[in-house]
Design a protein around this motif. Structure first.
Motif, PDB file in Angstrom:
ATOM      1  N   SER A 159       9.431  11.088  -1.652  1.00 44.70           N
ATOM      2  CA  SER A 159       9.001  12.331  -2.288  1.00 44.70           C
ATOM      3  C   SER A 159       8.176  12.088  -3.543  1.00 44.70           C
ATOM      4  N   ALA A 160       7.905  10.818  -3.892  1.00 43.59           N
ATOM      5  CA  ALA A 160       7.122  10.522  -5.079  1.00 43.59           C
ATOM      6  C   ALA A 160       5.714  11.101  -4.952  1.00 43.59           C
ATOM      7  N   ILE A 161       5.149  11.532  -6.080  1.00 42.94           N
ATOM      8  CA  ILE A 161       3.810  12.102  -6.091  1.00 42.94           C
ATOM      9  C   ILE A 161       2.844  11.075  -6.661  1.00 42.94           C
ATOM     10  N   TYR A 162       1.836  10.692  -5.880  1.00 35.51           N
ATOM     11  CA  TYR A 162       0.852   9.717  -6.315  1.00 35.51           C
ATOM     12  C   TYR A 162      -0.459  10.418  -6.627  1.00 35.51           C
ATOM     13  N   GLY A 200      -4.640  10.000  -8.683  1.00 34.45           N
ATOM     14  CA  GLY A 200      -5.755   9.078  -8.879  1.00 34.45           C
ATOM     15  C   GLY A 200      -5.503   8.093 -10.001  1.00 34.45           C
ATOM     16  N   LYS A 201      -4.479   8.348 -10.804  1.00 28.76           N
ATOM     17  CA  LYS A 201      -4.133   7.451 -11.913  1.00 28.76           C
ATOM     18  C   LYS A 201      -3.039   6.454 -11.531  1.00 28.76           C
ATOM     19  N   THR A 202      -2.475   6.611 -10.340  1.00 36.26           N
ATOM     20  CA  THR A 202      -1.396   5.725  -9.892  1.00 36.26           C
ATOM     21  C   THR A 202      -1.901   4.285  -9.774  1.00 36.26           C
ATOM     22  N   LYS A 203      -1.153   3.360 -10.332  1.00 43.01           N
ATOM     23  CA  LYS A 203      -1.515   1.942 -10.263  1.00 43.01           C
ATOM     24  C   LYS A 203      -0.918   1.338  -8.986  1.00 43.01           C
ATOM     25  N   ASN A 204      -1.687   0.483  -8.348  1.00 38.01           N
ATOM     26  CA  ASN A 204      -1.284  -0.054  -7.053  1.00 38.01           C
ATOM     27  C   ASN A 204      -0.751  -1.480  -7.129  1.00 38.01           C
ATOM     28  N   LEU A 205       0.339  -1.697  -6.388  1.00 36.29           N
ATOM     29  CA  LEU A 205       0.973  -2.999  -6.247  1.00 36.29           C
ATOM     30  C   LEU A 205       1.284  -3.210  -4.765  1.00 36.29           C
ATOM     31  N   GLY A 206       1.605  -4.426  -4.381  1.00 34.55           N
ATOM     32  CA  GLY A 206       1.976  -4.648  -2.989  1.00 34.55           C
ATOM     33  C   GLY A 206       2.384  -6.067  -2.705  1.00 34.55           C
ATOM     34  N   VAL A 207       2.639  -6.339  -1.440  1.00 34.19           N
ATOM     35  CA  VAL A 207       2.985  -7.682  -0.987  1.00 34.19           C
ATOM     36  C   VAL A 207       2.139  -7.990   0.231  1.00 34.19           C
ATOM     37  N   ILE A 208       1.599  -9.223   0.282  1.00 30.71           N
ATOM     38  CA  ILE A 208       0.816  -9.640   1.437  1.00 30.71           C
ATOM     39  C   ILE A 208       1.510 -10.808   2.139  1.00 30.71           C
ATOM     40  N   GLY A 209       1.391 -10.831   3.449  1.00 28.61           N
ATOM     41  CA  GLY A 209       1.980 -11.892   4.254  1.00 28.61           C
ATOM     42  C   GLY A 209       1.789 -11.564   5.721  1.00 28.61           C
ATOM     43  N   TYR A 210       2.272 -12.460   6.588  1.00 30.55           N
ATOM     44  CA  TYR A 210       2.170 -12.165   8.014  1.00 30.55           C
ATOM     45  C   TYR A 210       3.210 -12.980   8.783  1.00 30.55           C
ATOM     46  N   PRO A 211       4.121 -12.314   9.479  1.00 28.41           N
ATOM     47  CA  PRO A 211       4.263 -10.843   9.558  1.00 28.41           C
ATOM     48  C   PRO A 211       4.853 -10.279   8.272  1.00 28.41           C
ATOM     49  N   ILE A 212       4.740  -8.997   8.084  1.00 26.33           N
ATOM     50  CA  ILE A 212       5.210  -8.376   6.849  1.00 26.33           C
ATOM     51  C   ILE A 212       6.016  -7.106   7.086  1.00 26.33           C
ATOM     52  N   ALA A 236      12.872   0.713  -8.303  1.00 29.13           N
ATOM     53  CA  ALA A 236      12.820   0.395  -9.729  1.00 29.13           C
ATOM     54  C   ALA A 236      11.719   1.176 -10.439  1.00 29.13           C
ATOM     55  N   LEU A 237      10.545   1.269  -9.816  1.00 34.22           N
ATOM     56  CA  LEU A 237       9.412   1.973 -10.428  1.00 34.22           C
ATOM     57  C   LEU A 237       9.737   3.436 -10.690  1.00 34.22           C
ATOM     58  N   GLN A 238      10.377   4.068  -9.709  1.00 36.37           N
ATOM     59  CA  GLN A 238      10.688   5.488  -9.880  1.00 36.37           C
ATOM     60  C   GLN A 238      11.829   5.710 -10.872  1.00 36.37           C
ATOM     61  N   SER A 239      12.765   4.779 -10.925  1.00 33.21           N
ATOM     62  CA  SER A 239      13.859   4.918 -11.890  1.00 33.21           C
ATOM     63  C   SER A 239      13.342   4.793 -13.321  1.00 33.21           C
ATOM     64  N   MET A 240      12.221   4.062 -13.485  1.00 31.33           N
ATOM     65  CA  MET A 240      11.613   3.873 -14.805  1.00 31.33           C
ATOM     66  C   MET A 240      10.510   4.895 -15.078  1.00 31.33           C
ATOM     67  N   HIS A 241      10.286   5.800 -14.102  1.00 27.66           N
ATOM     68  CA  HIS A 241       9.257   6.847 -14.229  1.00 27.66           C
ATOM     69  C   HIS A 241       7.875   6.242 -14.487  1.00 27.66           C
ATOM     70  N   LEU A 242       7.583   5.148 -13.768  1.00 28.65           N
ATOM     71  CA  LEU A 242       6.279   4.496 -13.872  1.00 28.65           C
ATOM     72  C   LEU A 242       5.385   4.969 -12.736  1.00 28.65           C
ATOM     73  N   ASP A 243       4.143   5.285 -13.057  1.00 25.66           N
ATOM     74  CA  ASP A 243       3.205   5.794 -12.056  1.00 25.66           C
ATOM     75  C   ASP A 243       2.545   4.623 -11.314  1.00 25.66           C
ATOM     76  N   TYR A 244       3.356   3.984 -10.468  1.00 26.28           N
ATOM     77  CA  TYR A 244       2.909   2.866  -9.647  1.00 26.28           C
ATOM     78  C   TYR A 244       3.338   3.123  -8.197  1.00 26.28           C
ATOM     79  N   ALA A 245       2.645   2.496  -7.254  1.00 22.49           N
ATOM     80  CA  ALA A 245       3.050   2.523  -5.848  1.00 22.49           C
ATOM     81  C   ALA A 245       2.974   1.105  -5.297  1.00 22.49           C
TER      82      ALA A 245
END
Length: 295
Positions: A8-11, A13-25, A37-46
């Motif tokens: 239900s998080a709202i993202y 144009g200011k949301t900062k992007n993070l992720g993980v790369i690998g294969y398979p993932i 963790a990001l949502q518990s800290m109210h950080l605008d990241y995905a």
């Protein structure tokens, strides 16, 4: 935090992007623990998981940089090959020989290894002191490198590497000999049997106990360990490997890899966000709940 809250998080144009790369993932649980963790800290990241094949790594790194990602994690099979595409690499990652976390800042890519930080943070959670103790690490692969660095960096008295491939174990010991008291052996040698009664901490870094090896464990006579020994298996699924089941049977304190996975994620998030202490317990609980849903 429940999965529904994550969705239900709202993202914006200011949301900062993070992720993980690998294969398979597709099996990765990093999005669960990081977004919790990001949502518990109210950080605008995905944070998202991104499949990247071996021959796509260079293009993926350029793409993530072009898309202004704040950073990303790296998992199998890219932890070594990623290094050639980075501008700077942390000393610990250089010694370990692998990178699992990248920070993108001022158009530069900085590489770190937070696996060893996650491994060590587990002991803080269970209040187990590493200073000057005798340790045994089972296995001589990539995971062992992060564990060994972490142990020596934390000030243990000694590290003995026991593996099926004695030559590989010897080379690994030689790579870290400048950092402390380290030795190696074939785990079937008599020398290894003589070390077990003096071992305060036994760590399994092999895949024995998971997936196709679920009914197996390293050839260790658990009963030879001191009564107060600590047995740590960095595998987190299943929750208790055969090694941990055997260790518990004889009254030893045990720990699985959940704390390590959550801890390395917390260390990575600290680097990306610039925030102080991350709630690693919240991340571990989110991981544990996600694993239970998979059963």
């Amino acid at each position: 935090m429940k999965e529904g809250n994550i969705l239900s998080a709202i993202y914006t144009g200011k949301t900062k992007n993070l992720g993980v790369i690998g294969y398979p993932i597709h099996h990765s649980l990093s999005p669960v623990i990081q977004n919790t963790a990001l949502q518990s800290m109210h950080l605008d990241y995905a944070y998202i998981a991104m499949p990247v094949r071996e021959n796509e790594l260079e293009a993926a790194v350029k793409g993530l940089k072009a898309l202004n990602f704040t950073g990303f994690n790296i998992t199998i099979p890219h932890k070594i090959n990623i290094i050639k595409y980075l501008d700077e690499i942390d000393q610990s990652a250089s010694l370990i020989g692998a990178v699992n976390t990248v920070l993108i800042k001022n158009d530069r890519l900085y590489g770190y290894n937070t696996d060893y930080e996650g491994f060590i943070s587990a002991f803080q959670s269970v209040k187990f002191t590493l200073k000057r103790i005798n340790t045994v690490v089972l296995g001589a692969g990539g995971a062992a490198r992060a564990v060994i660095y972490g142990l020596l960096h934390a000030g243990v008295g000694s590290v003995h590497i026991a593996a099926r491939n004695a030559e590989k174990a010897k080379k690994l010991a030689n790579d870290f000999k400048e950092l402390g008291n380290i030795s190696s052996s074939d785990w079937n040698e008599k020398m290894f049997q003589e070390i077990l009664p003096k071992t305060d901490l036994l760590v399994n870094t092999t895949p024995l106990g998971m997936d196709m090896y679920i009914d197996k464990m390293p050839p260790v006579d658990i009963t030879m360990l001191p009564s107060n020994a600590f047995v740590y298996d960095i595998i987190y699924t299943p929750e208790k490997t055969k090694l941990l089941v055997e260790a518990e049977k004889y009254g030893y304190t045990v720990l699985n890899g959940e704390y390590m996975l959550a801890g390395q994620g917390a260390a990575a998030l600290e680097k990306w966000s610039g925030c102080g202490k991350i709630d690693v317990d919240l991340m571990r609980i989110a991981l544990h709940e996600a694993l239970l849903k998979k059963l």
